[in-house]
Design a protein around this motif. Structure first.
Motif, PDB file in Angstrom:
ATOM      1  N   PRO A   1       9.324   5.874 -14.141  1.00 45.52           N
ATOM      2  CA  PRO A   1       9.363   5.736 -15.433  1.00 45.52           C
ATOM      3  C   PRO A   1      10.635   5.585 -16.113  1.00 45.52           C
ATOM      4  CG  PRO A   1       8.329   7.622 -15.106  1.00 45.52           C
ATOM      5  CD  PRO A   1       8.521   7.010 -13.863  1.00 45.52           C
ATOM      6  N   GLN A   2      11.660   6.508 -15.589  1.00 46.38           N
ATOM      7  CA  GLN A   2      13.006   6.523 -15.838  1.00 46.38           C
ATOM      8  C   GLN A   2      13.865   5.472 -16.000  1.00 46.38           C
ATOM      9  OE1 GLN A   2      13.351   9.302 -17.845  1.00 46.38           O
ATOM     10  NE2 GLN A   2      11.735  10.464 -17.199  1.00 46.38           N
TER      11      GLN A   2
ATOM     12  N   LEU B   1     -13.743  -3.574 -19.601  1.00 47.17           N
ATOM     13  CA  LEU B   1     -13.035  -3.424 -18.199  1.00 47.17           C
ATOM     14  C   LEU B   1     -12.461  -4.624 -17.811  1.00 47.17           C
ATOM     15  CD1 LEU B   1     -15.239  -0.944 -15.905  1.00 47.17           C
ATOM     16  CD2 LEU B   1     -13.224  -0.653 -16.827  1.00 47.17           C
TER      17      LEU B   1
ATOM     18  N   ILE C   1      -1.559  -5.770  -7.729  1.00 49.01           N
ATOM     19  CA  ILE C   1      -2.665  -5.357  -6.517  1.00 49.01           C
ATOM     20  C   ILE C   1      -3.934  -5.226  -7.227  1.00 49.01           C
ATOM     21  CG2 ILE C   1      -3.192  -3.636  -5.011  1.00 49.01           C
ATOM     22  CD1 ILE C   1      -0.133  -3.190  -4.671  1.00 49.01           C
ATOM     23  N   LEU C   2      -3.928  -4.692  -8.498  1.00 43.82           N
ATOM     24  CA  LEU C   2      -5.084  -4.257  -9.166  1.00 43.82           C
ATOM     25  C   LEU C   2      -5.878  -5.437  -9.692  1.00 43.82           C
ATOM     26  CD1 LEU C   2      -4.007  -1.402 -11.716  1.00 43.82           C
ATOM     27  CD2 LEU C   2      -5.938  -1.368 -10.016  1.00 43.82           C
TER      28      LEU C   2
ATOM     29  N   LEU D   1      -4.155  -6.969 -18.061  1.00 48.36           N
ATOM     30  CA  LEU D   1      -3.242  -6.605 -17.005  1.00 48.36           C
ATOM     31  C   LEU D   1      -2.732  -7.706 -16.197  1.00 48.36           C
ATOM     32  CD1 LEU D   1      -4.634  -3.539 -14.654  1.00 48.36           C
ATOM     33  CD2 LEU D   1      -2.392  -3.726 -15.852  1.00 48.36           C
TER      34      LEU D   1
ATOM     35  N   LEU E   1      -8.608  -5.867 -17.436  1.00 53.41           N
ATOM     36  CA  LEU E   1      -8.162  -6.640 -16.342  1.00 53.41           C
ATOM     37  C   LEU E   1      -7.305  -7.751 -16.782  1.00 53.41           C
ATOM     38  CD1 LEU E   1     -10.787  -6.186 -13.735  1.00 53.41           C
ATOM     39  CD2 LEU E   1      -8.797  -5.522 -13.337  1.00 53.41           C
TER      40      LEU E   1
ATOM     41  N   LEU F   1       2.159  -3.250  -8.923  1.00 54.11           N
ATOM     42  CA  LEU F   1       0.769  -2.388  -9.438  1.00 54.11           C
ATOM     43  C   LEU F   1      -0.054  -3.147 -10.003  1.00 54.11           C
ATOM     44  CD1 LEU F   1      -0.534   0.726  -9.544  1.00 54.11           C
ATOM     45  CD2 LEU F   1       0.172   0.408 -11.908  1.00 54.11           C
TER      46      LEU F   1
ATOM     47  N   PHE G   1       0.907  -1.226   0.136  1.00 52.06           N
ATOM     48  CA  PHE G   1       0.063  -0.006  -0.086  1.00 52.06           C
ATOM     49  C   PHE G   1       0.992   1.266  -0.019  1.00 52.06           C
ATOM     50  CE2 PHE G   1      -3.631  -2.748   1.175  1.00 52.06           C
ATOM     51  CZ  PHE G   1      -4.518  -2.082   0.033  1.00 52.06           C
ATOM     52  N   LYS G   2       2.164   1.087   0.688  1.00 46.41           N
ATOM     53  CA  LYS G   2       3.106   2.296   0.717  1.00 46.41           C
ATOM     54  C   LYS G   2       3.507   2.433  -0.764  1.00 46.41           C
ATOM     55  CE  LYS G   2       4.742   3.636   5.048  1.00 46.41           C
ATOM     56  NZ  LYS G   2       5.809   3.553   6.005  1.00 46.41           N
ATOM     57  N   ASP G   3       4.007   1.427  -1.401  1.00 47.18           N
ATOM     58  CA  ASP G   3       4.875   1.519  -2.542  1.00 47.18           C
ATOM     59  C   ASP G   3       3.727   1.567  -3.748  1.00 47.18           C
ATOM     60  OD1 ASP G   3       6.955   1.189  -1.197  1.00 47.18           O
ATOM     61  OD2 ASP G   3       7.354  -0.769  -1.479  1.00 47.18           O
ATOM     62  N   PHE G   4       2.530   1.319  -3.564  1.00 37.46           N
ATOM     63  CA  PHE G   4       1.773   1.174  -4.532  1.00 37.46           C
ATOM     64  C   PHE G   4       1.841   2.164  -5.732  1.00 37.46           C
ATOM     65  CE2 PHE G   4      -2.940   1.336  -5.907  1.00 37.46           C
ATOM     66  CZ  PHE G   4      -2.740   0.222  -6.881  1.00 37.46           C
ATOM     67  N   PHE G   5       1.582   3.509  -5.366  1.00 36.20           N
ATOM     68  CA  PHE G   5       1.335   4.461  -6.323  1.00 36.20           C
ATOM     69  C   PHE G   5       2.707   4.903  -7.019  1.00 36.20           C
ATOM     70  CE2 PHE G   5      -2.239   4.618  -3.576  1.00 36.20           C
ATOM     71  CZ  PHE G   5      -3.309   4.235  -4.442  1.00 36.20           C
ATOM     72  N   THR G   6       3.670   3.950  -7.098  1.00 34.08           N
ATOM     73  CA  THR G   6       4.926   4.487  -7.365  1.00 34.08           C
ATOM     74  C   THR G   6       5.203   3.675  -8.638  1.00 34.08           C
ATOM     75  OG1 THR G   6       5.538   4.735  -5.357  1.00 34.08           O
ATOM     76  CG2 THR G   6       7.012   5.068  -6.743  1.00 34.08           C
ATOM     77  N   LEU G   7       5.476   4.440  -9.883  1.00 37.64           N
ATOM     78  CA  LEU G   7       5.743   3.958 -11.040  1.00 37.64           C
ATOM     79  C   LEU G   7       6.916   4.481 -11.669  1.00 37.64           C
ATOM     80  CD1 LEU G   7       2.876   2.985 -13.489  1.00 37.64           C
ATOM     81  CD2 LEU G   7       4.430   1.478 -12.636  1.00 37.64           C
TER      82      LEU G   7
END
Lengths: 536, 96
Positions: free
Chosen positions: A170-171, A355, A186-187, A362, A359, A183, A162-168
């Motif tokens: 890209p570089q 949708l 989890i999704l 994904l 999924l 990601l 949950f902490k790392d979740f929203f981190t992508l």
């Protein structure tokens, strides 16, 4: 045994992925395509244009056709078209022989239908791996169980998700891949659990035959008989005469008298009150044609239920009197049907279907990135056996890019193989497997796996554009007709191929840039080492 | 109605994200979110708003779609889509 439980879980997660990753990708990818099984079939059969007739007129025409052509049959069946399939057909059974006739929008029977496996090829491959009768369904079941295990061990592996979740990030490609894997993981947790669990449940009795064999007389069949309600068998004795039914059909003299048309108008009136959605009937079956106690079974479309068994109503064929019908299904049967329905998603309207498709994609990306991460991490380690590493690295190309290539080739084969070629359906399938095998040869032949990735993605992208070109050149009339009839199902395939082509091109371009930047770094290091040597 | 459910889920996730310290920093890179952060109340309350929005979206899905089981599947699908949208948006903020 690893030092800690978490380490054991990580180990299990890793090796389940590495060993079964390719198989899972193939199952997931073809399963995702199977969300559009009837649509794909329709796209691959030019004669399947949309049908705009009302259900009432189609039923009337079907019965009059059956009465004329299948008067001596024991059973009639009418399959009414949905917006997805656009297939309207009648089928009758005489003894052991079945005959089917398909109709078009102008009430004419369709001669010479295109011979193709259509979307059913992907669907059957999804759960049989083209090995029906050779343990394909068992292998698919084991893969589903392994996927469930991989999901749970994966949850345990990524404790801080949950902490790392929203981190992508890209570089950095390697970090981006790891972030994306987390990601996507989890999704798709609920989706993957639902898909794997329902997939296992569909063949649960087959996977656990001992309980069925120990407790039921005929094993698996005995269980089904016990939990799935059926109608009592018909005792056909007395033939119907002209006065027994309300809709009379002019009768010819013996020896053959066509049976009267069922009293469908009265029945349709009755179901109008109960099934209020538009075009509610999916299928009509008449049992005991021409007999007094003949019955007619109306099956509702699956748009209103998650279960894969829709409502069924039973009437007397020639009086329209409602009969008792089927008993309620037992709880185990209901659970199985709901899981089956969830797996197939026949209830899903188009938005939800897309949708679910997203999924599914994904889920494929989750499996693919997992396998790629394993390779990139092992490349750093000096201990790794180079043969295993090369095998997994190049196998990844064949399993992922190769399958995409093979799938697009299947569509192209359908479009290019002549309509009258005998065994064209099998030729399409052969094309699929040949291209897949060639992609594996290519991947192993290329010294650098990154180049194989780039080339196969670029080729797949070119094939997607080629499919659109074929459609525009060879099927112009179909496109124009579809535009006039607003046939969105068929027309949507053209942008779908274009978008897939663009995405695959983008992926090939990214890999190409990465290869050239890696080469630049290598050259710079070599030059600076050479300069240093010269200075010394 | 499903679009509304999706928007509520999106806003709910946005609130939950902004209530998390780590992601609030990222949000500072966006001009719009900077203003939103100023207006938002203290963290636990923002979190509560986020959860209420999620619950409201579920309620709306259940009441607007006739068949409950299909409504739940719809809600789960749009929930995943909303989560992906937010994750991709916040990741894009890492660069700026």
């Amino acid at each position: 045994m690893k030092a800690t439980f978490r380490k054991s879980m990580i180990w299990l997660h890793t090796y389940l992925g590495v060993i079964l990753g390719w198989l899972l990708f193939a199952i997931f990818f073809t399963g995702t395509l199977s969300y559009f099984t009837p649509e794909i079939t329709r796209y691959l059969m030019p004669e399947r244009a949309s049908i705009s007739q009302s259900q009432q007129s189609m039923i009337a025409h079907s019965f009059s056709y059956l009465s004329k052509h299948a008067g001596e049959a024991e059973q009639w069946r009418i399959a009414l078209p949905s917006e997805r399939s656009a297939r309207w057909s009648v089928q009758w059974r005489e003894g052991k022989q079945r005959q089917t006739v398909t109709f078009d929008d102008k009430f004419a029977s369709v001669e010479n239908e295109t011979e193709t496996k259509g979307g059913l090829f992907f669907r059957n491959f999804h759960y049989t791996l083209q090995l029906r009768g050779y343990g394909g369904r068992y292998i698919a079941g084991i893969a589903a169980m392994a996927m469930l295990l991989a999901i749970f061990t994966g949850i345990y592996t990524h404790r801080r998700f949950f902490k790392d979740f929203f981190t992508l990030r890209p570089q950095k490609l390697k970090k981006w891949t790891t972030d994306f894997h987390a990601l996507a993981g989890i999704l798709t947790i609920p989706f993957c659990i639902m898909i794997c669990l329902s997939g296992i449940f569909i063949y649960a009795i087959m996977y656990l035959p001992y309980t069925a064999n120990a407790n039921f007389e005929r094993g698996e069949r005995g269980v089904n008989r016990q939990i799935i309600p059926s109608l009592p068998s018909l005792q056909l004795e007395e033939k119907v005469t002209g006065n027994d039914h309300s809709v009379n059909v002019p009768r010819s003299t013996p020896p053959f008298t066509p049976p009267p048309v069922p009293n469908y108008a009265h029945i349709l009136e009755k179901i109008d009150d109960q099934w209020r959605e538009p075009n509610p009937i999916a299928r009509i079956t008449v049992e005991g044609v021409g007999y007094k106690n003949s019955r007619i079974i109306l099956e509702r479309s699956k748009a209103t239920t998650v279960s894969n068994r829709a409502d069924r109503l039973v009437f007397e064929t020639y009086t329209g009197k409602p009969l008792k019908g089927y008993d309620d299904e037992t709880v185990p049967a209901q659970i199985r049907r709901i899981l089956y329905g969830l797996h197939q998603a026949n209830f899903a309207p188009i938005g939800m279907r897309w949708l679910l498709f997203g999924l599914g994609i994904l889920g494929c990306a989750l499996i693919a990135t997992g396998n790629i991460i394993w390779v990139t991490q092992r490349k750093k380690s000096a201990k790794q056996n180079p043969f295993t590493l090369a095998l997994v690295e190049k196998g990844n190309v064949a399993a992922i890019a190769g399958l995409i290539l093979a799938s697009v080739s299947f569509f192209i084969a359908n479009k290019l193989i002549g309509h009258d070629v005998t065994g064209r359906a099998q030729l399409e399938v052969n094309t699929f497997f040949t291209v897949w095998a060639l992609s594996a040869v290519h991947a192993f032949w290329r010294a650098n796996a990154a180049i194989a990735w780039k080339e196969q993605f670029a080729f797949a992208s070119a094939l997607c554009f080629f499919t659109v070109a074929i459609e525009l050149v060879l099927f112009r009339d179909r496109i124009i007709n579809s535009m006039l009839n607003v046939d969105s199902v068929y027309l949507s395939f053209i942008p779908a191929f274009l978008i897939s082509g663009v995405i695959l091109y983008w992926a090939a371009k990214k890999i190409s840039l990465r290869i050239s930047s890696e080469q630049n770094v290598k050259e710079n290091t070599e030059t600076s080492a050479f300069v240093k040597k010269g200075q010394q | 109605m499903i679009t509304l459910v999706f928007i509520l889920q999106l806003l709910g996730f946005l609130c939950l994200m902004l209530a998390m310290k780590k992601h609030a920093k990222q949000a500072g890179n966006s001009r719009v979110l900077k203003h939103v952060l100023r207006v938002l109340p203290f963290s636990p309350f923002t979190k509560l708003i986020g959860w209420i929005l999620q619950a409201t979206s579920l309620y709306l899905a259940l009441t607007s779609i006739e068949i409950t089981s299909i409504a739940i599947v719809w809600w789960c699908c749009t929930l995943s889509a909303a989560l992906l949208t937010i994750a991709v948006y916040f990741s894009s903020l890492l660069d700026t």
